[in-house]
Design a protein around this motif. Structure first.
Motif, PDB file in Angstrom:
ATOM      1  N   GLU A   1     -94.393  76.532  35.502  1.00 49.90           N
ATOM      2  CA  GLU A   1     -95.089  76.892  36.743  1.00 49.90           C
ATOM      3  C   GLU A   1     -95.247  75.678  37.651  1.00 49.90           C
ATOM      4  O   GLU A   1     -95.113  75.790  38.877  1.00 49.90           O
ATOM      5  CB  GLU A   1     -96.459  77.504  36.417  1.00 49.90           C
ATOM      6  N   HIS A   2     -95.533  74.525  37.062  1.00 49.37           N
ATOM      7  CA  HIS A   2     -95.650  73.309  37.872  1.00 49.37           C
ATOM      8  C   HIS A   2     -94.323  72.971  38.539  1.00 49.37           C
ATOM      9  O   HIS A   2     -94.284  72.598  39.716  1.00 49.37           O
ATOM     10  CB  HIS A   2     -96.110  72.145  36.992  1.00 49.37           C
ATOM     11  N   LEU A   3     -93.235  73.124  37.802  1.00 53.32           N
ATOM     12  CA  LEU A   3     -91.908  72.834  38.348  1.00 53.32           C
ATOM     13  C   LEU A   3     -91.570  73.795  39.481  1.00 53.32           C
ATOM     14  O   LEU A   3     -91.094  73.379  40.548  1.00 53.32           O
ATOM     15  CB  LEU A   3     -90.853  72.927  37.247  1.00 53.32           C
ATOM     16  N   LEU A   4     -91.819  75.084  39.268  1.00 53.74           N
ATOM     17  CA  LEU A   4     -91.514  76.078  40.300  1.00 53.74           C
ATOM     18  C   LEU A   4     -92.354  75.844  41.553  1.00 53.74           C
ATOM     19  O   LEU A   4     -91.861  75.980  42.681  1.00 53.74           O
ATOM     20  CB  LEU A   4     -91.762  77.490  39.757  1.00 53.74           C
ATOM     21  N   PHE A   5     -93.608  75.489  41.348  1.00 55.90           N
ATOM     22  CA  PHE A   5     -94.486  75.238  42.491  1.00 55.90           C
ATOM     23  C   PHE A   5     -94.051  73.993  43.261  1.00 55.90           C
ATOM     24  O   PHE A   5     -93.992  73.990  44.501  1.00 55.90           O
ATOM     25  CB  PHE A   5     -95.935  75.087  42.010  1.00 55.90           C
TER      26      PHE A   5
ATOM     27  N   HIS B   1     -85.755  80.991  45.108  1.00 55.53           N
ATOM     28  CA  HIS B   1     -85.963  79.945  46.104  1.00 55.53           C
ATOM     29  C   HIS B   1     -85.966  80.566  47.495  1.00 55.53           C
ATOM     30  O   HIS B   1     -85.241  81.534  47.751  1.00 55.53           O
ATOM     31  CB  HIS B   1     -84.858  78.892  46.003  1.00 55.53           C
ATOM     32  N   PRO B   2     -86.784  80.032  48.420  1.00 53.49           N
ATOM     33  CA  PRO B   2     -86.826  80.604  49.783  1.00 53.49           C
ATOM     34  C   PRO B   2     -85.456  80.696  50.452  1.00 53.49           C
ATOM     35  O   PRO B   2     -85.172  81.665  51.155  1.00 53.49           O
ATOM     36  CB  PRO B   2     -87.747  79.636  50.533  1.00 53.49           C
TER      37      PRO B   2
ATOM     38  N   LYS C   1     -91.110  72.707  43.497  1.00 50.96           N
ATOM     39  CA  LYS C   1     -89.821  72.927  44.156  1.00 50.96           C
ATOM     40  C   LYS C   1     -89.874  74.068  45.175  1.00 50.96           C
ATOM     41  O   LYS C   1     -88.843  74.480  45.697  1.00 50.96           O
ATOM     42  CB  LYS C   1     -88.743  73.224  43.114  1.00 50.96           C
ATOM     43  N   GLU C   2     -91.082  74.577  45.434  1.00 53.43           N
ATOM     44  CA  GLU C   2     -91.312  75.604  46.463  1.00 53.43           C
ATOM     45  C   GLU C   2     -90.636  76.943  46.145  1.00 53.43           C
ATOM     46  O   GLU C   2     -90.222  77.674  47.035  1.00 53.43           O
ATOM     47  CB  GLU C   2     -90.857  75.106  47.841  1.00 53.43           C
ATOM     48  N   TYR C   3     -90.529  77.270  44.872  1.00 56.67           N
ATOM     49  CA  TYR C   3     -90.024  78.578  44.479  1.00 56.67           C
ATOM     50  C   TYR C   3     -91.119  79.624  44.628  1.00 56.67           C
ATOM     51  O   TYR C   3     -92.308  79.334  44.484  1.00 56.67           O
ATOM     52  CB  TYR C   3     -89.565  78.572  43.022  1.00 56.67           C
TER      53      TYR C   3
END
Length: 291
Positions: free
Chosen positions: A110-114, A138-139, A116-118
């Motif tokens: 979750e920290h990684l996804l957050f 990803h956006p 990297k703005e996923y």
């Protein structure tokens, strides 16, 4: 090495083959039973990175440099270095472990996804509160998916991560035949229920008029059933590469090298025919020849 008593494990030859058992015997000869190493790189102590080199690895890794390129950089700065790629991987793993101190694997993800703005979603089992799926996109992939929603390719890989979880990769195709990642997901089981939840998230990214026209998968029955349920009006196809791999697995051994080469050529030509009638016309002779 000093001579002395030591214990070695040897196989009881006949009994081991018959009963698959091993026994211990006392070895009184403590001398080496192999030739000395020809290269100093065989010993980890000779390849050990210095403190400054470990700092350099950490700096280059934070800049997303590949381990191979990190090793090249170290050898350029220190031509006498005996390090190999495995040593670089070990330092990187140590860095990762230090970053994960006090965190569970889910917290790390979750920290990684957050960071990297996923955009990501999780679904938990209400009875146990155990996470069943983790879906993330990803956006930029979101924008691409809405621009090119016509073709969807879904592949599920297994045993490719340390937790042995099925990993779902969803890919789209642009108007210029370039592929791009749409979304990814970790699922707890390869069952229809899990795939349905993933496909519902993908469908929720689109408007009704933008649903895909074609979906390509491997022959995963649970995934195929989930696609039928969520995208009922979409044409579904099985990936040609997976078909070829399946044919190779089950048929290649029964043919000679020349026969297999001829079959591959006939099969590749057959797959290129543009209409069902022409395909069937050429399929029948190939089928009769093989049967």
């Amino acid at each position: 090495m000093k001579s002395g008593n030591r214990t070695g494990i040897v196989g009881s030859e006949l009994d081991g083959l018959r009963n698959k058992k091993w026994k211990r015997e006392l070895m009184l000869d403590g001398s080496h039973n192999h030739d000395p190493s020809q290269h100093v790189e065989a010993h980890s102590f000779a390849r050990k990175l210095s403190q400054s080199e470990q700092v350099l690895v950490a700096k280059l890794y934070s800049q997303n440099m590949l381990p191979h390129n990190i090793l090249v950089t170290i050898k350029e700065q220190n031509p006498e270095s005996r390090s190999i790629k495995k040593d670089i991987y070990n330092v990187i793993q140590k860095i990762k472990n230090e970053m994960r101190v006090g965190e569970t694997p889910m917290q790390v993800l979750e920290h990684l996804l957050f960071s990297k703005e996923y955009v990501y979603y999780t679904r938990e089992d209400p009875a146990t509160n155990v996470v069943k799926e983790v879906f993330f996109v990803h956006p930029k992939s979101y924008e691409m998916w809405r621009a090119f929603p016509h073709v969807l390719m879904i592949d599920v890989t297994y045993k490719t991560n340390m937790y042995r979880l099925p990993f779902v990769q969803v890919v789209g195709v642009t108007s210029t035949h370039q592929v791009f990642c749409v979304a990814h997901a970790f699922v707890s089981k390869e069952q229809k229920e899990n795939f349905v939840c993933v496909l519902l998230k993908i469908k929720g990214m689109l408007q009704k008029c933008m649903e895909p026209r074609v979906i390509v998968t491997d022959r995963d029955k649970a995934l195929m059933n989930a696609c039928d349920k969520i995208f009922s009006d979409t044409s579904k196809y099985i990936c040609r590469w997976h078909i070829h791999e399946n044919i190779s697995k089950h048929c290649k051994a029964s043919l000679t090298d020349e026969g297999w080469a001829n079959f591959k050529y006939s099969w590749s030509v057959l797959c290129e025919f543009p209409t069902p009638d022409v395909y069937q016309y050429n399929f029948n002779p190939l089928y009769e020849r093989l049967v």
